[in-house]
Design a protein around this motif. Structure first.
Motif, PDB file in Angstrom:
ATOM      1  N   TYR A 158      -1.011 -18.182  26.526  1.00 13.61           N
ATOM      2  CA  TYR A 158      -0.046 -19.084  25.896  1.00 13.61           C
ATOM      3  C   TYR A 158       0.950 -19.601  26.937  1.00 13.61           C
ATOM      4  O   TYR A 158       1.498 -18.837  27.725  1.00 13.61           O
ATOM      5  CB  TYR A 158       0.713 -18.345  24.787  1.00 13.61           C
ATOM      6  N   LEU A 159       1.185 -20.909  26.889  1.00 10.79           N
ATOM      7  CA  LEU A 159       2.152 -21.532  27.786  1.00 10.79           C
ATOM      8  C   LEU A 159       3.329 -22.103  27.014  1.00 10.79           C
ATOM      9  O   LEU A 159       4.088 -22.934  27.539  1.00 10.79           O
ATOM     10  CB  LEU A 159       1.477 -22.622  28.620  1.00 10.79           C
ATOM     11  N   SER A 160       3.496 -21.680  25.757  1.00  9.06           N
ATOM     12  CA  SER A 160       4.641 -22.080  24.942  1.00  9.06           C
ATOM     13  C   SER A 160       4.973 -20.942  23.992  1.00  9.06           C
ATOM     14  O   SER A 160       4.132 -20.086  23.703  1.00  9.06           O
ATOM     15  CB  SER A 160       4.348 -23.368  24.162  1.00  9.06           C
ATOM     16  N   ASP A 161       6.219 -20.939  23.499  1.00  7.76           N
ATOM     17  CA  ASP A 161       6.675 -19.881  22.588  1.00  7.76           C
ATOM     18  C   ASP A 161       6.389 -20.205  21.132  1.00  7.76           C
ATOM     19  O   ASP A 161       6.580 -19.357  20.265  1.00  7.76           O
ATOM     20  CB  ASP A 161       8.184 -19.665  22.740  1.00  7.76           C
ATOM     21  N   ASN A 162       5.994 -21.420  20.843  1.00  8.89           N
ATOM     22  CA  ASN A 162       5.827 -21.839  19.457  1.00  8.89           C
ATOM     23  C   ASN A 162       4.362 -22.152  19.163  1.00  8.89           C
ATOM     24  O   ASN A 162       3.531 -22.263  20.060  1.00  8.89           O
ATOM     25  CB  ASN A 162       6.691 -23.071  19.174  1.00  8.89           C
ATOM     26  N   GLY A 163       4.103 -22.284  17.874  1.00 10.69           N
ATOM     27  CA  GLY A 163       2.754 -22.647  17.453  1.00 10.69           C
ATOM     28  C   GLY A 163       2.096 -21.570  16.622  1.00 10.69           C
ATOM     29  O   GLY A 163       2.695 -20.549  16.274  1.00 10.69           O
ATOM     30  N   GLU A 164       0.837 -21.815  16.290  1.00  9.24           N
ATOM     31  CA  GLU A 164       0.075 -20.878  15.483  1.00  9.24           C
ATOM     32  C   GLU A 164      -0.400 -19.708  16.333  1.00  9.24           C
ATOM     33  O   GLU A 164      -0.749 -19.878  17.509  1.00  9.24           O
ATOM     34  CB  GLU A 164      -1.145 -21.578  14.864  1.00  9.24           C
ATOM     35  N   PRO A 165      -0.414 -18.510  15.764  1.00  9.40           N
ATOM     36  CA  PRO A 165      -0.973 -17.368  16.495  1.00  9.40           C
ATOM     37  C   PRO A 165      -2.488 -17.436  16.526  1.00  9.40           C
ATOM     38  O   PRO A 165      -3.117 -18.199  15.777  1.00  9.40           O
ATOM     39  CB  PRO A 165      -0.495 -16.166  15.664  1.00  9.40           C
ATOM     40  N   THR A 166      -3.082 -16.658  17.394  1.00  9.14           N
ATOM     41  CA  THR A 166      -4.531 -16.473  17.387  1.00  9.14           C
ATOM     42  C   THR A 166      -4.846 -15.355  16.402  1.00  9.14           C
ATOM     43  O   THR A 166      -4.355 -14.240  16.550  1.00  9.14           O
ATOM     44  CB  THR A 166      -5.040 -16.103  18.789  1.00  9.14           C
ATOM     45  N   LEU A 167      -5.635 -15.671  15.390  1.00 12.69           N
ATOM     46  CA  LEU A 167      -6.007 -14.701  14.370  1.00 12.69           C
ATOM     47  C   LEU A 167      -7.448 -14.255  14.637  1.00 12.69           C
ATOM     48  O   LEU A 167      -8.365 -15.078  14.647  1.00 12.69           O
ATOM     49  CB  LEU A 167      -5.877 -15.311  12.984  1.00 12.69           C
ATOM     50  N   ILE A 168      -7.640 -12.971  14.885  1.00 10.13           N
ATOM     51  CA  ILE A 168      -8.943 -12.421  15.255  1.00 10.13           C
ATOM     52  C   ILE A 168      -9.373 -11.423  14.190  1.00 10.13           C
ATOM     53  O   ILE A 168      -8.613 -10.520  13.830  1.00 10.13           O
ATOM     54  CB  ILE A 168      -8.871 -11.725  16.633  1.00 10.13           C
ATOM     55  N   LEU A 169     -10.583 -11.585  13.677  1.00  6.19           N
ATOM     56  CA  LEU A 169     -11.111 -10.712  12.631  1.00  6.19           C
ATOM     57  C   LEU A 169     -12.268  -9.902  13.187  1.00  6.19           C
ATOM     58  O   LEU A 169     -13.115 -10.440  13.920  1.00  6.19           O
ATOM     59  CB  LEU A 169     -11.580 -11.533  11.432  1.00  6.19           C
ATOM     60  N   ASP A 170     -12.314  -8.619  12.843  1.00  6.33           N
ATOM     61  CA  ASP A 170     -13.364  -7.769  13.419  1.00  6.33           C
ATOM     62  C   ASP A 170     -14.659  -7.859  12.600  1.00  6.33           C
ATOM     63  O   ASP A 170     -15.150  -6.893  12.045  1.00  6.33           O
ATOM     64  CB  ASP A 170     -12.892  -6.319  13.556  1.00  6.33           C
ATOM     65  N   ALA A 188      -7.013 -11.036  25.891  1.00  5.48           N
ATOM     66  CA  ALA A 188      -8.461 -11.049  26.145  1.00  5.48           C
ATOM     67  C   ALA A 188      -9.124 -10.275  25.024  1.00  5.48           C
ATOM     68  O   ALA A 188      -8.653  -9.205  24.635  1.00  5.48           O
ATOM     69  CB  ALA A 188      -8.762 -10.409  27.504  1.00  5.48           C
ATOM     70  N   PHE A 189     -10.234 -10.798  24.496  1.00  8.68           N
ATOM     71  CA  PHE A 189     -10.872 -10.140  23.366  1.00  8.68           C
ATOM     72  C   PHE A 189     -12.385 -10.287  23.419  1.00  8.68           C
ATOM     73  O   PHE A 189     -12.929 -11.161  24.104  1.00  8.68           O
ATOM     74  CB  PHE A 189     -10.324 -10.679  22.033  1.00  8.68           C
ATOM     75  N   ASP A 190     -13.024  -9.416  22.686  1.00  3.86           N
ATOM     76  CA  ASP A 190     -14.479  -9.414  22.596  1.00  3.86           C
ATOM     77  C   ASP A 190     -14.940 -10.741  21.998  1.00  3.86           C
ATOM     78  O   ASP A 190     -14.522 -11.130  20.907  1.00  3.86           O
ATOM     79  CB  ASP A 190     -14.923  -8.244  21.713  1.00  3.86           C
ATOM     80  N   SER A 191     -15.809 -11.446  22.704  1.00  2.39           N
ATOM     81  CA  SER A 191     -16.218 -12.790  22.296  1.00  2.39           C
ATOM     82  C   SER A 191     -17.013 -12.807  21.000  1.00  2.39           C
ATOM     83  O   SER A 191     -17.210 -13.871  20.407  1.00  2.39           O
ATOM     84  CB  SER A 191     -17.059 -13.437  23.409  1.00  2.39           C
ATOM     85  N   ARG A 192     -17.485 -11.655  20.557  1.00  7.81           N
ATOM     86  CA  ARG A 192     -18.285 -11.615  19.333  1.00  7.81           C
ATOM     87  C   ARG A 192     -17.437 -11.661  18.077  1.00  7.81           C
ATOM     88  O   ARG A 192     -17.955 -11.738  16.968  1.00  7.81           O
ATOM     89  CB  ARG A 192     -19.139 -10.343  19.321  1.00  7.81           C
ATOM     90  N   LEU A 193     -16.108 -11.626  18.224  1.00 12.74           N
ATOM     91  CA  LEU A 193     -15.219 -11.583  17.071  1.00 12.74           C
ATOM     92  C   LEU A 193     -14.932 -12.984  16.533  1.00 12.74           C
ATOM     93  O   LEU A 193     -14.773 -13.948  17.287  1.00 12.74           O
ATOM     94  CB  LEU A 193     -13.907 -10.897  17.457  1.00 12.74           C
ATOM     95  N   PHE A 194     -14.854 -13.082  15.211  1.00 11.20           N
ATOM     96  CA  PHE A 194     -14.565 -14.323  14.498  1.00 11.20           C
ATOM     97  C   PHE A 194     -13.073 -14.617  14.636  1.00 11.20           C
ATOM     98  O   PHE A 194     -12.231 -13.764  14.338  1.00 11.20           O
ATOM     99  CB  PHE A 194     -14.943 -14.115  13.028  1.00 11.20           C
ATOM    100  N   HIS A 195     -12.709 -15.814  15.092  1.00 11.08           N
ATOM    101  CA  HIS A 195     -11.307 -16.080  15.383  1.00 11.08           C
ATOM    102  C   HIS A 195     -10.956 -17.554  15.238  1.00 11.08           C
ATOM    103  O   HIS A 195     -11.835 -18.413  15.179  1.00 11.08           O
ATOM    104  CB  HIS A 195     -10.950 -15.598  16.791  1.00 11.08           C
ATOM    105  N   GLY A 196      -9.672 -17.821  15.184  1.00  8.44           N
ATOM    106  CA  GLY A 196      -9.167 -19.181  15.070  1.00  8.44           C
ATOM    107  C   GLY A 196      -7.671 -19.138  14.800  1.00  8.44           C
ATOM    108  O   GLY A 196      -6.996 -18.167  15.115  1.00  8.44           O
ATOM    109  N   SER A 197      -7.134 -20.204  14.205  1.00  5.76           N
ATOM    110  CA  SER A 197      -5.722 -20.234  13.827  1.00  5.76           C
ATOM    111  C   SER A 197      -5.586 -21.005  12.526  1.00  5.76           C
ATOM    112  O   SER A 197      -6.487 -21.754  12.136  1.00  5.76           O
ATOM    113  CB  SER A 197      -4.873 -20.884  14.934  1.00  5.76           C
ATOM    114  N   SER A 198      -4.468 -20.814  11.847  1.00 10.73           N
ATOM    115  CA  SER A 198      -4.284 -21.439  10.541  1.00 10.73           C
ATOM    116  C   SER A 198      -2.864 -21.976  10.430  1.00 10.73           C
ATOM    117  O   SER A 198      -1.894 -21.284  10.764  1.00 10.73           O
ATOM    118  CB  SER A 198      -4.556 -20.428   9.419  1.00 10.73           C
TER     119      SER A 198
END
Length: 486
Positions: A230-242, A269-279
């Motif tokens: 992240y290069l900013s303090d604002n915005g949507e978080p990264t939501l990662i589901l196992d 850094a996270f396991d690439s097999r995990l379902f992720h995005g932002s909302s």
């Protein structure tokens, strides 16, 4: 003449029957059952390192994600932000309800491509060690000499590549176990620009998109590591589901959700097999502010999507377009020897364990929201048979935002119950299976990637992609007798 017409008609009729039967067989071959499992997701072997991490080890860790605070030195961070912010343009968007917001887009002068285009840099574990050792030497006053040069020339062509490689060295040296990082050949990267409150990033699995559906029973091939800086303090978080794509059209409900709140200079850094995005419903900062982040993926060979550009949304046609750096337009790297003493200590990675999870905050205050997906291979369904899918989940959003106020940039793990994640779908009755092979090159590259994984995870198929598919290694073969190159 009549005899010839009869023969032609008979051949056409036989051909019609053959084509119809082949089409039916193909359709049946891809007819799979959607499983909404009530049992927990099979326990995959997460392979990120969990030791104190000064150097990678050969022992697989058990952490699905790792965070690093203040990953970039201040001078390098400042230079990167200045370059990226100067490339951003703003467009006023009017929505259906009459409200407006400002949409951000970005073009990098270094190569003329959009910020979000995939780019590639060759970078190995040995390269990362050299970067790491050079920086340690430069951090020692007695060893600093601005007139000296390193034995090996720098890899980076410009400032942005310098930032990418500085970040990547931590992942190769500190995050990935050595038995994996030894097989990394490079990193693909992109700059993510969005507008806070309007960043409905499609939830997906990372993959080399140009090899999606290239092989039967392998809808996509994930990288060996995915990261967001992240290069900013604002915005949507990264939501990662196992939850991971274990088989075509098979869904397991996640039992854990990881919420990584943005903070300038934070790296996850996270396991690439995990379902992720932002909302969009979950964000910090002022709505409308710009959100800036860098995304990277690590591969065992150059990903095909960094060589070919997607021409149509159907993902069936690609054009050859590797982006090349135009040195006269690029911002040159900064001299790291001049800022080597800016930090007293090197940042240390923090692996995640389930003990860090939040234990059931007041569930009455949980908020339900919809996850945006598409029906292509990178989304929740492996097949495009399902033209409409809706995923809703609930999280303690107000509680998460309150924690982010107390601890900006925090990462929160939430234990989910079965009712917290719901899927509905509509099956396309007119569905016809898409081609199994996009082209010979895609099939060959996908084959090479998978064979390399079979070599890396020879005794641990639960850690490879596609996981649990125990037959994929034994069934792999080269196309037309060509030898697979590692």
């Amino acid at each position: 003449m009549i005899k010839q017409s009869v023969i032609v008609a008979f051949i056409a009729y036989v051909g019609h029957l053959y084509f119809q039967q082949a089409t039916n067989n193909l359709h049946l071959a891809h007819k799979t059952v959607l499983l909404l499992h009530t049992e927990p997701h099979p326990a995959l072997n997460w392979y990120l390192t969990t030791d104190s991490i000064i150097n990678s080890t050969d022992t697989p860790g058990k952490a699905p994600l790792v965070t690093i605070e203040n990953i970039l030195p201040p001078q390098l961070l400042s230079a990167a932000l200045a370059g990226i912010q100067s490339s951003i343009t703003t467009t006023k968007i009017t929505q259906n309800d009459g409200s407006t917001y400002f949409k951000r887009s970005c073009t990098l002068a270094r190569d003329g491509g959009a910020c979000g285009d995939e780019r590639w840099i060759d970078f190995t574990y040995e390269d990362a060690l050299r970067y790491h050792d050079n920086y340690k030497q430069q951090s020692t006053p007695d060893l600093i000499n601005l007139n000296t040069t390193t034995e090996n020339p720098p890899i980076e062509k410009d400032l942005i590549e310098q930032v990418i490689l500085y970040i990547a060295k931590y992942d190769l040296v500190h995050v990935l176990p050595r038995f994996i990082s030894n097989n990394i050949k490079g990193v693909s990267w992109r700059i993510l620009i969005s507008t806070t409150g309007h960043n409905h990033n499609v939830f997906h699995y990372d993959s080399d998109e140009a090899t999606d559906y290239a092989m039967m029973d392998v809808p996509l091939i994930t990288p060996l590591l995915s990261t967001v800086t992240y290069l900013s303090d604002n915005g949507e978080p990264t939501l990662i589901l196992d939850t991971s794509q274990l088989a075509n059209d098979t869904i397991y409900h996640p039992t854990n959700a990881y919420v990584s709140m943005p903070k300038t200079n934070k790296h996850i850094a996270f396991d690439s097999r995990l379902f992720h995005g932002s909302s969009g419903p979950l964000f910090v900062g002022k709505e409308g502010d710009v959100r800036i982040a860098i995304g990277t993926n690590f591969h065992t060979q150059r990903s095909l999507e960094t060589i070919y550009s997607k021409k149509h949304l159907s993902m069936k046609q690609y054009v050859h377009r590797p982006l090349e750096v135009r040195l006269e337009e690029a911002t040159p790297p900064i001299d790291m020897r001049e800022c080597a003493q800016e930090r007293e200590f090197e940042p240390l990675p923090k692996p995640w364990t389930l003990l860090n999870n939040v234990l059931d905050p007041l569930r009455l205050n949980w908020t339900s929201f919809q996850i945006k997906t598409n029906h292509q291979g990178r989304s929740f369904f492996a097949s495009d048979r399902y033209k409409k899918s809706n995923i809703t989940m609930q999280l303690p959003i107000d509680w998460i935002l309150a924690q982010a106020q107390l601890d900006p940039g925090c990462t929160i793990g939430v234990t989910l119950e079965r009712s917290d994640f719901n899927v509905s779908y509509h099956e396309d009755e007119t569905y016809r299976a898409k081609p199994r092979n996009r082209n010979k090159e895609a099939k060959l590259v996908a084959n090479e990637m998978l064979m390399k994984r079979c070599e890396i995870y020879a005794n641990d198929l639960l850690s490879m992609n596609p996981p649990l598919n125990v037959n994929v290694c034994s069934q792999l073969s080269t196309s037309s007798g060509q030898q697979v190159v590692s």
